[in-house]
Design a protein around this motif. Sequence first.
Motif, PDB file in Angstrom:
ATOM      1  N   HIS A   1       0.813  -1.208   0.000  1.00 20.47           N
ATOM      2  CA  HIS A   1       0.000   0.000   0.000  1.00 20.47           C
ATOM      3  C   HIS A   1       0.852   1.266   0.000  1.00 20.47           C
ATOM      4  O   HIS A   1       0.447   2.285  -0.578  1.00 20.47           O
ATOM      5  N   ILE A   2       2.024   1.173   0.598  1.00 17.93           N
ATOM      6  CA  ILE A   2       2.927   2.332   0.530  1.00 17.93           C
ATOM      7  C   ILE A   2       3.444   2.493  -0.903  1.00 17.93           C
ATOM      8  O   ILE A   2       3.449   3.595  -1.457  1.00 17.93           O
ATOM      9  N   VAL A   3       3.843   1.378  -1.510  1.00 22.18           N
ATOM     10  CA  VAL A   3       4.311   1.428  -2.905  1.00 22.18           C
ATOM     11  C   VAL A   3       3.220   2.010  -3.806  1.00 22.18           C
ATOM     12  O   VAL A   3       3.456   2.919  -4.597  1.00 22.18           O
ATOM     13  N   ARG A   4       2.010   1.479  -3.662  1.00 24.21           N
ATOM     14  CA  ARG A   4       0.905   1.927  -4.528  1.00 24.21           C
ATOM     15  C   ARG A   4       0.659   3.426  -4.355  1.00 24.21           C
ATOM     16  O   ARG A   4       0.569   4.166  -5.326  1.00 24.21           O
ATOM     17  N   ALA A   5       0.595   3.861  -3.095  1.00 21.27           N
ATOM     18  CA  ALA A   5       0.288   5.274  -2.841  1.00 21.27           C
ATOM     19  C   ALA A   5       1.392   6.184  -3.381  1.00 21.27           C
ATOM     20  O   ALA A   5       1.113   7.210  -4.020  1.00 21.27           O
ATOM     21  N   MET A   6       2.639   5.784  -3.164  1.00 20.09           N
ATOM     22  CA  MET A   6       3.748   6.630  -3.607  1.00 20.09           C
ATOM     23  C   MET A   6       3.873   6.628  -5.131  1.00 20.09           C
ATOM     24  O   MET A   6       4.153   7.662  -5.735  1.00 20.09           O
ATOM     25  N   HIS A   7       3.658   5.479  -5.769  1.00 20.09           N
ATOM     26  CA  HIS A   7       3.791   5.425  -7.230  1.00 20.09           C
ATOM     27  C   HIS A   7       2.673   6.190  -7.930  1.00 20.09           C
ATOM     28  O   HIS A   7       2.856   6.674  -9.043  1.00 20.09           O
ATOM     29  N   LEU A   8       1.544   6.274  -7.306  1.00 21.64           N
ATOM     30  CA  LEU A   8       0.420   6.966  -7.939  1.00 21.64           C
ATOM     31  C   LEU A   8       0.353   8.444  -7.543  1.00 21.64           C
ATOM     32  O   LEU A   8      -0.387   9.213  -8.178  1.00 21.64           O
ATOM     33  N   ALA A   9       1.110   8.826  -6.540  1.00 25.87           N
ATOM     34  CA  ALA A   9       1.081  10.229  -6.111  1.00 25.87           C
ATOM     35  C   ALA A   9       1.638  11.108  -7.231  1.00 25.87           C
ATOM     36  O   ALA A   9       2.709  10.851  -7.759  1.00 25.87           O
ATOM     37  N   GLY A  10       0.865  12.109  -7.609  1.00 27.13           N
ATOM     38  CA  GLY A  10       1.298  12.988  -8.695  1.00 27.13           C
ATOM     39  C   GLY A  10       0.873  12.486 -10.060  1.00 27.13           C
ATOM     40  O   GLY A  10       1.095  13.143 -11.070  1.00 27.13           O
TER      41      GLY A  10
ATOM     42  N   LEU B   1      -9.291   3.246  -0.778  1.00 21.22           N
ATOM     43  CA  LEU B   1      -8.060   3.599  -1.489  1.00 21.22           C
ATOM     44  C   LEU B   1      -8.077   5.031  -2.002  1.00 21.22           C
ATOM     45  O   LEU B   1      -7.058   5.719  -2.011  1.00 21.22           O
ATOM     46  N   ASN B   2      -9.250   5.478  -2.430  1.00 16.55           N
ATOM     47  CA  ASN B   2      -9.270   6.825  -2.999  1.00 16.55           C
ATOM     48  C   ASN B   2      -9.087   7.900  -1.927  1.00 16.55           C
ATOM     49  O   ASN B   2      -8.642   9.003  -2.225  1.00 16.55           O
ATOM     50  N   LEU B   3      -9.381   7.562  -0.697  1.00 15.60           N
ATOM     51  CA  LEU B   3      -9.129   8.497   0.398  1.00 15.60           C
ATOM     52  C   LEU B   3      -7.616   8.734   0.504  1.00 15.60           C
ATOM     53  O   LEU B   3      -7.153   9.869   0.654  1.00 15.60           O
ATOM     54  N   LEU B   4      -6.871   7.655   0.398  1.00 17.25           N
ATOM     55  CA  LEU B   4      -5.409   7.765   0.448  1.00 17.25           C
ATOM     56  C   LEU B   4      -4.901   8.506  -0.793  1.00 17.25           C
ATOM     57  O   LEU B   4      -4.033   9.384  -0.691  1.00 17.25           O
ATOM     58  N   ASN B   5      -5.462   8.182  -1.948  1.00 16.94           N
ATOM     59  CA  ASN B   5      -5.058   8.882  -3.182  1.00 16.94           C
ATOM     60  C   ASN B   5      -5.269  10.382  -3.045  1.00 16.94           C
ATOM     61  O   ASN B   5      -4.415  11.189  -3.414  1.00 16.94           O
ATOM     62  N   ARG B   6      -6.435  10.750  -2.537  1.00 16.90           N
ATOM     63  CA  ARG B   6      -6.766  12.181  -2.467  1.00 16.90           C
ATOM     64  C   ARG B   6      -5.938  12.893  -1.411  1.00 16.90           C
ATOM     65  O   ARG B   6      -5.603  14.064  -1.545  1.00 16.90           O
ATOM     66  N   LYS B   7      -5.620  12.187  -0.342  1.00 18.50           N
ATOM     67  CA  LYS B   7      -4.754  12.776   0.677  1.00 18.50           C
ATOM     68  C   LYS B   7      -3.357  13.025   0.089  1.00 18.50           C
ATOM     69  O   LYS B   7      -2.748  14.070   0.309  1.00 18.50           O
ATOM     70  N   MET B   8      -2.868  12.058  -0.675  1.00 21.19           N
ATOM     71  CA  MET B   8      -1.561  12.231  -1.311  1.00 21.19           C
ATOM     72  C   MET B   8      -1.602  13.408  -2.288  1.00 21.19           C
ATOM     73  O   MET B   8      -0.663  14.208  -2.351  1.00 21.19           O
ATOM     74  N   ALA B   9      -2.677  13.535  -3.041  1.00 21.80           N
ATOM     75  CA  ALA B   9      -2.807  14.640  -4.000  1.00 21.80           C
ATOM     76  C   ALA B   9      -2.797  15.981  -3.261  1.00 21.80           C
ATOM     77  O   ALA B   9      -2.170  16.952  -3.693  1.00 21.80           O
ATOM     78  N   LYS B  10      -3.462  16.009  -2.119  1.00 21.66           N
ATOM     79  CA  LYS B  10      -3.520  17.242  -1.336  1.00 21.66           C
ATOM     80  C   LYS B  10      -2.126  17.606  -0.801  1.00 21.66           C
ATOM     81  O   LYS B  10      -1.714  18.760  -0.806  1.00 21.66           O
ATOM     82  N   GLU B  11      -1.400  16.601  -0.335  1.00 24.05           N
ATOM     83  CA  GLU B  11      -0.039  16.838   0.179  1.00 24.05           C
ATOM     84  C   GLU B  11       0.876  17.351  -0.931  1.00 24.05           C
ATOM     85  O   GLU B  11       1.692  18.253  -0.710  1.00 24.05           O
ATOM     86  N   LEU B  12       0.760  16.775  -2.114  1.00 20.93           N
ATOM     87  CA  LEU B  12       1.608  17.218  -3.218  1.00 20.93           C
ATOM     88  C   LEU B  12       1.312  18.661  -3.618  1.00 20.93           C
ATOM     89  O   LEU B  12       2.205  19.420  -3.972  1.00 20.93           O
ATOM     90  N   LYS B  13       0.049  19.020  -3.522  1.00 22.99           N
ATOM     91  CA  LYS B  13      -0.337  20.399  -3.837  1.00 22.99           C
ATOM     92  C   LYS B  13       0.264  21.338  -2.784  1.00 22.99           C
ATOM     93  O   LYS B  13       0.840  22.385  -3.112  1.00 22.99           O
ATOM     94  N   ALA B  14       0.135  20.942  -1.507  1.00 20.72           N
ATOM     95  CA  ALA B  14       0.629  21.810  -0.429  1.00 20.72           C
ATOM     96  C   ALA B  14       2.158  21.896  -0.433  1.00 20.72           C
ATOM     97  O   ALA B  14       2.728  22.970  -0.246  1.00 20.72           O
TER      98      ALA B  14
END
Length: 150
Positions: A81-90, A108-121
């Motif tokens: 899940h860490i690999v998936r989240a990091m590879h899909l971030a951005g 899963l999409n909650l994690l995706n959207r959190k990652m997207a928010k972090e990348l924006k910030a």
Amino acid sequence: MGTIPDLPELTPLEGEELARLEAMTPGARWAFWKEHFSRCIRCLACRQVCPFCYCEQCMCDRNRPQAVETTPRPAGNTAWHIVRAMHLAGRCAGCAECERACPMDIPLNLLNRKMAKELKALYDFEAGLTPVEKGPLAEYKDNDDQSFIK
Ligand code: SF4
Ligand code: SF4
Ligand code: SF4
């Protein structure tokens, strides 16, 4: 040239879930994800359905050397899940197909959207808005101050 659509807006429920997640202490947030990841059966439907998981050989399928344990046990599940989240971030387009395909109802999409928010910030970066070859998590700089791990 066509126009690139923005990430879809969060639904009110998704917004509520994200706010709930962000209000948790780090320990409670870790427990939340640990519980969800422990239910993963590693069917990899989330990967198969994702338009951005198109690698010829997913690193999770490699066994020499093995980067991620393939059996559905806690350590390997967390690694996956860490690999998936990091590879899909951005790169994640927020289509939520991974979550829809998951037979274990893992958000899963909650994690995706959190990652997207972090990348924006952190990097003022949003997937798909600029034609860059690599996103911020796919670049390495020798002079990185590594403050994120301090
Ligand atoms: S929401 Fe993101 S990670 Fe999930 S299937 Fe769509 S593009 Fe892939
Ligand atoms: S999880 Fe990573 S390595 Fe595997 S297919 Fe998706 S992007 Fe490629
Ligand atoms: S679809 Fe769900 S159960 Fe299957 S590997 Fe992905 S997160 Fe795990």
